[in-house]
Motif scaffolding. Structure first.
Motif, short mmCIF file in Angstrom:
data_model
loop_
_atom_site.label_atom_id
_atom_site.label_comp_id
_atom_site.label_asym_id
_atom_site.label_seq_id
_atom_site.Cartn_x
_atom_site.Cartn_y
_atom_site.Cartn_z
N GLU A 163 -41.64 -28.45 -88.08
CA GLU A 163 -41.10 -27.29 -88.83
C GLU A 163 -42.23 -26.35 -89.20
OE1 GLU A 163 -38.87 -28.63 -92.21
OE2 GLU A 163 -37.45 -29.73 -90.95
N GLU A 164 -43.29 -27.01 -89.72
CA GLU A 164 -44.42 -26.19 -90.17
C GLU A 164 -45.04 -25.46 -88.98
OE1 GLU A 164 -47.12 -28.70 -92.33
OE2 GLU A 164 -45.85 -28.69 -94.11
N LYS A 167 -42.98 -22.69 -87.92
CA LYS A 167 -43.22 -21.61 -88.90
C LYS A 167 -44.55 -20.94 -88.60
CE LYS A 167 -40.70 -23.28 -92.92
NZ LYS A 167 -40.90 -23.98 -94.22
N ASN A 170 -44.46 -18.90 -85.54
CA ASN A 170 -43.83 -17.59 -85.86
C ASN A 170 -44.85 -16.71 -86.53
OD1 ASN A 170 -41.39 -18.32 -84.82
ND2 ASN A 170 -40.55 -19.02 -86.81
N GLU A 171 -45.52 -17.35 -87.48
CA GLU A 171 -46.55 -16.60 -88.23
C GLU A 171 -47.63 -16.12 -87.26
OE1 GLU A 171 -47.67 -15.33 -92.12
OE2 GLU A 171 -45.86 -16.32 -91.42
#
Lengths: 243, 538
Positions: A163-164, A167, A170-171
């Protein structure tokens, strides 16, 4: 003649007979009989005393008979010397044989003892191994459950990390985009900017942004981001220099 | 306070001590390796006054020319106590020095001072029945006073001391009944009848025996001499050296004595075999190794022992035991009783098998038969220590002893009514001796009348062997208080003192003054005439 002494000794003989002390009873009976024969002084006795003496003799005779009956069980004629010698020789042979037997038994015993000791040693080793196995089994049981738990924990961690990561990706993409624009902007920066310090660049950028502000709000937004990024870089450099 | 029992034997002595302060009981020993008993011998160096030895040390110098050595002096403590018989010291002097050295030893080694010591010396019971030895206790009493023991010395009969030991130490004070003690030592044979009473007191009912003397005797020393003589003859030893009294003979006798003691068990076995086989088996019971220069070894057979016993001792022993059995019968004592009659054998010589064999035979017993009358617990060791330990028990007052008076004494008085002399007994047989602690005075009065007739007194005395008349004339007058004054009126009385010596009291009725003399001492000085009972009338 001391009737009391005779009676006392008859009592003793009885006691010896009752307790199986035949030899002692026989010895005492013989001495008593001898004493009675040596001292049959009844001449001056009255009739009652003579009756008592007679009774004592009778009692002694019964006791003597009991003794002799008892001794008779173990009696064997020993007047034939040759026979006796043979008997002694046989007994001696038997004793020699017994000694040999005893030695053999002792030898066997010692071997048995050694084997028993070995067996005991092996039993101990086996027990030790069994204990070890049990220990391992216990460890295994315990290890599997722990591992499963660990795997679950790791799965969970992996999920969290995924998940991280998504994320962060994406970041990262966002940042890559920003960096691309930034690189583009840097590339597009005039030549004069290249030799300038960050402060100067920021000042120039601000100035440039002020100028561009007039050209559109979208451009202004990007410029602000660039400035923030540069400031962030500067902060980090400063912090690492301090560390 | 400490209490001691001294068994001053003819050949060996023993001293048992109970130290009340330290709560210790022990035998006086001259060194750590010593036995419980020691030789009754003393040796004085002829040139060095302060070199004196007693016990085993003295025995070493018995035949030394440099020493003046004494032994068996106990046999001469009666009328001949002051007779040196050509030697430098009298028997009483020697005994004095022997006892003094024992008392010094107690002070030096055990820190027991004589001022804190109560001593009871055991004495042969037979002394009181022997004319020669009646004064021995008087003599010893004076000797102990000289040694600073006055008031703390007592005398107990040897067999009675043994009975006290048996009652206390062997029977734990639980036996009740009669005890005949046969005390057979080196010098005397004493038989005494005692009774252990319900209240734990030992009553002394009677005694008999045979003291013998140094030259002849019937006890251990005489036996040793007889065997030595036999051996000298058997081995054809040189008569000039091995005749009795010669050095070779003395040396052989001494070695025989020590070999005999060391081989008691072997001798017992050999003699048993000898008697059981009717004399057919006569084995060597021990040998006597003679020291250099003789270096020879003489064999002693069972027959040497048995024959010497037959020759010297048997008759005396049988006589004494028969007399005791008679006494028992008179007193109604059942000598056949298994529960309430005991025969105690004590004294060194009683260890000889012949002695026990003979005594058992006389009491209708045989060795090997289970006879409770001959208590097995009185073994060889107990026999050797019984007298000294018993005397110590008496000294400590643990077992009271009650003597029953065995003698009759009194005087003859003239009866005007009957116009003849009548006997006035003042000490009667069968009464407790303690009843005569205070004098028993007769009512008759004597008046010294110098003019009419010479003052005299005729005493009588009977210790069970017949009445003896003792005539006193001049001696009587010398004993009367204020005898110089004519017209004095006197009373005669008798008492028995704490040493059980009968005392004659002569009291002047006017002044109340009394003179007291030992009856034994008086009799020793005066002629005594044995009289027949039918010659007199009470």
């Amino acid at each position: 003649m001391n009737i009391q002494l005779i009676q006392h000794n008859l009592k003793m003989i009885d006691e010896y007979v009752q307790t199986g002390r035949g030899v002692e009873a026989g010895r005492l009976a013989l001495l008593l009989a001898k004493m009675m024969l040596e001292k049959p002084d009844g001449g001056q006795m009255d009739a009652a005393a003579k009756r008592g003496l007679y009774g004592a003799y009778g009692g002694a005779a019964v006791s003597l008979k009991e003794c002799f009956d008892m001794l008779l069980q173990d009696y064997s004629p020993t007047d034939d010397m040759e026979q006796l010698k043979e008997k002694i020789a046989r007994i001696n042979d038997r004793i020699s044989q017994c000694i040999v037997d005893i030695e053999e038994i002792e030898q066997n015993n010692s071997e048995l003892f050694a084997a028993e000791a070995e067996l005991r040693k092996k039993q101990d080793e086996l027990k030790e191994k069994r204990d070890k196995l049990q220990e391992l089994k216990d460890l295994k049981e315990k290890g599997l459950s722990d591992l499963k738990k660990e795997i679950d924990e790791l799965d969970e961690t992996l999920n969290t990390l995924n998940e991280e990561c998504s994320k962060a990706l994406n970041e990262k993409e966002k940042w890559a985009e920003a960096f691309t624009i930034n690189r583009q902007l840097i590339a597009e920066l005039p030549e004069s900017v290249a030799d300038k310090t960050a402060d100067e660049l920021i000042a120039a950028a601000k100035e440039y942004a002020a100028r561009v502000q007039q050209t559109g709000s979208e451009g202004e937004e990007w410029l602000i981001k660039v400035i923030d990024a540069v400031e962030g870089i500067r902060e980090r450099m400063k912090n690492s220099a301090q560390a | 306070m400490a209490y001691a029992g001294l068994d001053l034997g003819t050949t060996y002595s023993a001293c048992y001590v109970y130290d009340d302060a330290a709560k210790k009981k022990f035998f006086l020993k001259f060194d750590n390796h010593a036995l419980d008993f020691f030789p009754t011998q003393i040796a004085y160096h002829k040139d060095k006054e302060n070199v004196v030895y007693i016990g085993a040390a003295a025995r070493r110098y018995r035949y030394s020319k440099k020493y003046d050595a004494y032994h068996t002096f106990k046999l001469s403590l009666g009328t001949d106590a002051q007779d040196a018989k050509g030697r430098s010291r009298t028997p009483l002097q020697v005994t004095h020095d022997f006892v003094d050295m024992l008392l010094n030893k107690l002070e030096e080694v055990y820190n027991i001072h004589r001022q804190n010591l109560v001593l009871v010396q055991s004495v042969p019971d037979i002394w009181k029945n022997e004319e020669k030895n009646r004064v021995a206790i008087d003599n010893l009493s004076d000797m102990y006073a000289d040694l600073g023991m006055q008031g703390r010395i007592g005398f107990e009969s040897e067999p009675v001391a043994a009975a006290v030991y048996y009652f206390n130490e062997i029977c734990n004070r639980e036996y009740r009944g009669h005890i005949v003690v046969v005390d057979y030592g080196g010098g005397t044979l004493d038989l005494t009848l005692c009774r252990a009473e319900e209240n734990g007191v030992i009553s002394v009912l009677g005694s008999c025996g045979n003291g013998g003397d140094d030259s002849k005797g019937c006890a251990g020393s005489a036996f040793d001499r007889a065997v030595t003589q036999r051996l000298a003859e058997k081995y054809e030893l040189d008569e000039t050296l091995y005749a009795p009294g010669m050095p070779g003979f003395n040396s052989l006798q001494e070695n025989f004595e020590s070999s005999k003691i060391a081989s008691t068990e072997n001798t017992r076995a050999g003699l048993k075999e000898y008697y059981e086989s009717g004399g057919l088996i006569d084995s060597v019971v021990f040998t006597i190794p003679m020291p250099p220069p003789v270096c020879d070894e003489y064999e002693v057979s069972a027959s040497d022992i048995a024959n010497a016993f037959e020759e010297v001792n048997r008759q005396a022993l049988v006589g004494a035991v028969e007399e005791m059995k008679k006494k028992c019968a008179e007193l109604g004592v059942d000598t056949n009783g298994m529960e309430d009659f005991r025969v105690l054998m004590v004294g060194g010589f009683s260890n000889l098998h012949c002695v026990e064999h003979c005594v058992r035979e006389l009491f209708g017993s045989t060795e090997g038969i289970d006879d409770p009358r001959f208590d097995d617990r009185m073994n060889r060791e107990a026999r050797s220590v019984a007298v000294a330990q018993g005397a110590c028990l008496v000294a400590a007052g643990i077992t009271p002893v009650n003597y029953i008076n065995q003698l009759e004494a009194g005087f003859y008085a003239f009866s005007p009514q009957k116009n003849k002399s009548i006997a006035v007994p003042l000490l009667e047989k069968g009464k407790p001796v303690n009843d005569y602690a205070n004098p028993n005075f007769a009512h008759y009065l004597f008046r010294l009348a110098f003019d009419t007739a010479p003052a005299s007194l005729e005493l009588f005395f009977d210790d069970g062997r017949g009445r003896v008349k003792v005539h006193m004339d001049e001696h009587f007058r010398s004993l009367c208080p204020d005898c110089g004054e004519e017209g004095g009126v006197y009373q005669i009385g008798f008492s028995i003192d704490r040493h059980r010596i009968p005392q004659l009291h002569i009291r002047e009725t006017g002044s109340g003054q009394v003179n007291v003399v030992s009856l034994y001492k008086t009799m020793a000085k005066l002629p005594a005439v044995m009289i027949q009972a039918e010659d007199e009338e009470k």
